[in-house]
Each structure stands twice: as C-alpha cells, then as structure tokens.
Write an enzyme that holds these catalytic residues in place. Structure first.
Site, PDB file in Angstrom:
ATOM      1  N   ASN A  37      -4.103   6.194  -7.246  1.00  0.00           N
ATOM      2  CA  ASN A  37      -2.709   5.963  -7.657  1.00  0.00           C
ATOM      3  C   ASN A  37      -2.558   5.854  -9.175  1.00  0.00           C
ATOM      4  OD1 ASN A  37      -1.965   5.690  -4.859  1.00  0.00           O
ATOM      5  ND2 ASN A  37      -2.919   3.673  -4.928  1.00  0.00           N
ATOM      6  N   HIS A 128       5.136  -1.860   3.526  1.00  0.00           N
ATOM      7  CA  HIS A 128       3.697  -2.012   3.303  1.00  0.00           C
ATOM      8  C   HIS A 128       3.136  -3.272   3.977  1.00  0.00           C
ATOM      9  CE1 HIS A 128       0.093  -2.821   0.704  1.00  0.00           C
ATOM     10  NE2 HIS A 128      -0.034  -1.518   0.879  1.00  0.00           N
ATOM     11  N   SER A 172       4.948   4.090   0.078  1.00  0.00           N
ATOM     12  CA  SER A 172       3.587   4.421  -0.326  1.00  0.00           C
ATOM     13  C   SER A 172       2.968   5.560   0.464  1.00  0.00           C
ATOM     14  CB  SER A 172       2.702   3.185  -0.214  1.00  0.00           C
ATOM     15  OG  SER A 172       2.749   2.665   1.100  1.00  0.00           O
TER      16      SER A 172
HETATM   17  C1  LIG Z   1       4.084  -0.730  -1.514  1.00  0.00           C
HETATM   18  C2  LIG Z   1       2.909  -1.548  -1.919  1.00  0.00           C
HETATM   19  N1  LIG Z   1       3.057  -2.850  -2.195  1.00  0.00           N
HETATM   20  C3  LIG Z   1       2.017  -3.620  -2.545  1.00  0.00           C
HETATM   21  C4  LIG Z   1       0.753  -3.098  -2.659  1.00  0.00           C
HETATM   22  C5  LIG Z   1      -0.405  -4.006  -2.998  1.00  0.00           C
HETATM   23  O1  LIG Z   1      -0.741  -3.928  -4.335  1.00  0.00           O
HETATM   24  P1  LIG Z   1      -2.228  -4.220  -4.841  1.00  0.00           P
HETATM   25  O2  LIG Z   1      -2.994  -2.974  -4.612  1.00  0.00           O
HETATM   26  O3  LIG Z   1      -2.067  -4.577  -6.274  1.00  0.00           O
HETATM   27  O4  LIG Z   1      -2.766  -5.354  -4.025  1.00  0.00           O
HETATM   28  C6  LIG Z   1       0.556  -1.728  -2.409  1.00  0.00           C
HETATM   29  C7  LIG Z   1      -0.737  -1.088  -2.534  1.00  0.00           C
HETATM   30  O5  LIG Z   1      -1.724  -1.083  -2.696  1.00  0.00           O
HETATM   31  C8  LIG Z   1       1.648  -0.941  -2.019  1.00  0.00           C
HETATM   32  O6  LIG Z   1       1.475   0.357  -1.738  1.00  0.00           O
END
Ligand SMILES: Cc1ncc(COP(=O)(O)O)c(C=O)c1O
Length: 374
Positions: A37, A128, A172
């Site tokens: 990403n 998510h 996502s």
């Molecule tokens: C929509 C969404 N929110 C939150 C997260 C979580 O973030 P992090 O990877 O910093 O834990 C992700 C992905 O990894 C995500 O795709």
C-alpha cells in the site's frame, strides 16, 4: 498439561482443505510489487529515511513509555498540529497502528452515551476488520455497501438519541469510494455522528492528498487514517475537534495503555507531510494507471467491481482460482495477492492490485502485459 498444539493442528488442516490457510512468505524484492500500500512510493524516499534517522538520534530508538508518561515531546505535539493542518481539523492524535486505533477509539466514543443512550451503529457491509474490532459485542445495523438509500431507510427505521455511521472513504478491497458529502449530509439530517476511515484515501485523494473528508470540510466529526500506507511510514491518526482529541487522551485505552510509537515513525511522518501536498503529478499518474489496469482486466473479461482508485480488484469468485491467478502472475514476475474470505465475503475471492507511483513505466507495462496474458 493439555496439548494446545493438538487443538490447533486439525483447525489448520481444515483451513488448508478449504484453500483458506495463510502462510507467511518472505518478500522477494525482485518481483514487481502491486501488492503493498505504498501508493506514493514514500516508504523508500530519502527524505523520510533521513528524517526518521534524525528523530531516532534525537529521541532514541523507542519512546520508553506511553504518551502520558514520557512518550510526548514538544516536537511531537508540533507534528500533531502539522497533521491537523493537513487534515483541516483543530487537532489530531497519533497511534501505533490503524487496527489499534479503530479497535480502541470506537469504544471510547460509544462510551459518550454514558449508558443512558444505547448506541445505534450503522455500518457499511464491507467495513474493515479493525472497525468491527472496535464494535465487538455491539449489534451493528449494516447497510448494503455504499448504498446510501439503504442507510437512510435504516436510519428512519431505527430512531435514537445516540447514533453513529461508521464507514470508509475508500474501501480497502474494492477500491471504490464513498460519497462523503452525501454521507455527511445524511448524518446531519438524521442527527447521527459520522466516523470515517481514510486509510486508503490519505495521501492519494483530495485536492492535496488530505483525503475525502475534505469534500465535506467541518462536517465529518471523526476522521482516521493510517500512516503506513501512502504516507510511507507507520502508525495511524485520528483527526477532529480539540475536545474529541482531549477525550481520547483521557478515555481511549489503545492510546492510554500503549507505549508511544517509535520516534522514527514520527520523523517519517514529518517528512511525508512536507512532501505529500505537492505530489500532484504522482496522484494524477496513479489515477491514469488505475484506469489502464481496469481497462486491461476488463478486456480479459474480469470484473473490477466499482473501483475508481489505485486499488483495483479482479474478481475471480473461487479461492482456488484466485490463488492460481496470483501464482501465474508471480511466475511472470508480478507480486499481487489473492484475497480470500474472511477478508472478503464468501464467493468473492479476488486479486487485489494496489498501484504505486514508485512503479516505473516499464514495470507498469509488464504488469499490463502479464494481465493481458492471464
Ligand atoms: C480500511 C482500513 N482501516 C484500518 C486499517 C488498519 O491500519 P494499520 O495497518 O495501520 O493497522 C487498514 C489496513 O491495514 C485498512 O485497510
């Protein structure tokens, strides 16, 4: 002692039998990466690396304690102000990860009902996992993906004093966008609070990469996003009013009871915030690459769902087909992941391409050629 491994082994075998067992795989840097990403290619940017080293030299390899103990420096407070300016909000607060943030900020916000008002939480079906984690134990009222007419119907059918809409601005796994101005209007009309996850929009969308909440400035009370995707570092932020941030500093367990992120992550963010607003050319190129990839996939008869961003799914349905397609592309030197349930709904296994401005034209041409040969 009961044998824990004996409980685990048949469950792993079950996952393997249904094509759902996951395994860590060492990343092969020789592959063309359309899986991560790092949308703006900032993770390897010399300015981020240099600033991360500077913050490490000044503040150490670790922050030594939680933010309320020794984890806050004047420089960090200034960085959070800089982040808030980027997001166009009064204040912002940094967390170690987006998962940690979503799973602990939502409970702290729902606590504001003080047990007097039962929270009613309306959620997009494709939200998510970290948003679900923040709503564990609560019955979510789910609306069909990005279907605001359905959301409105549900709002009308579930009156209440303390209602929340929790959704993402860019999804996502589908790469499509929520209509943030319509959402904020709907929330306003029905007296609901809006919580928006900008993990995949931050850095990429909005006039200066500030995300899609900028389309409804001042009307999205709680916005979060991650720092480990387009911003190239690690961690996450929540942005909103000063009162919101002060409340979280007091009541959000994932902030209070966790060691502050490493100074290197703050340094990387500091440099990213200097660069991102000026990366118009990279954002425009990402847009063009997304269009070209969708066209190539559609030519092969593959469904790219409603994607309009740098995230491009190719729907294959069946887990085995998705895995086989990912392997075929891997053999052609392309790293793309097969996304399977439970990350996506059953029957919607897919390839998920995520594009990056770090790809050269030649590399992107190879991706297109491999897709055309699928
Ligand atoms: C929509 C969404 N929110 C939150 C997260 C979580 O973030 P992090 O990877 O910093 O834990 C992700 C992905 O990894 C995500 O795709």
């Amino acid at each position: 002692m009961p044998d824990l491994d004996a409980l685990i082994a048949p469950r792993l075998a079950e996952l393997a039998a249904t094509g759902l067992r996951r395994q860590l795989r060492v990343h092969d840097p020789a592959l063309i990466d359309v899986a991560s990403n790092d949308y703006l290619g900032l993770s390897r940017h010399p300015a981020l690396i240099e600033r991360a080293c500077q913050w490490t030299e000044r503040h150490g390899a670790g922050s030594r304690a939680s933010r309320l103990v020794t984890g806050t420096s004047a420089e960090l407070l200034a960085l959070e102000e800089k982040l808030a300016r980027f997001k166009g909000t009064e204040a912002a607060l940094i967390f170690a990860s987006g998962y940690q943030l979503n799973s602990s900020v939502l409970p702290a916000l729902l606590e504001l009902g003080q047990g007097k008002h039962e929270p009613l939480v309306f959620t997009d079906r494709l939200n998510h996992a970290s948003l679900h984690a923040g709503l564990r134990g609560l019955k979510q009222i789910r609306f069909r993906h990005n279907d605001l007419a359905h959301l409105e119907e549900l709002l009308l059918g579930h009156p209440g004093d303390f209602r929340w809409i929790v959704t993402e601005s860019v999804f996502s796994m589908d790469g499509d966008r929520a209509d943030v101005s319509a959402l904020s209007g709907l929330a306003e009309r029905h007296g609901a609070h809006l919580y928006l996850d900008e993990a995949h929009a931050t850095g990429v969308l909005g006039q200066h990469g500030e995300g899609l909440a900028s389309l409804a400035r001042g009307k999205v009370p709680v916005v979060m996003g991650t720092l480990g995707k387009a911003l190239g570092g690690a961690g996450a932020y929540v942005a909103g009013s000063r009162a919101l941030i002060d409340w979280l500093v007091n009541r959000c367990g994932g902030f209070l009871y966790s060691t502050a992120p490493a100074p290197a992550a703050f340094g990387a963010l500091d440099a990213a915030l200097d660069l991102v607003p000026g990366m118009e050319a990279e954002r425009a190129r990402l847009g063009r690459m997304g269009d070209a990839l969708r066209a190539a996939l559609r030519e092969r008869g593959l469904d790219t769902l409603a994607s309009t961003t740098q995230i491009v799914p190719a729907l294959l349905g069946d887990e085995a087909r998705a895995l086989a397609a990912a392997e075929t592309l891997r053999a052609a030197g392309i790293l793309v992941v097969a996304i399977r349930p439970p990350t996506v709904p059953p029957g919607t296994a897919r390839l998920r391409f995520s594009l990056s401005a770090a790809l050269t034209d030649a590399q992107f041409e190879r991706v297109l050629a491999a897709v055309r040969a699928l």
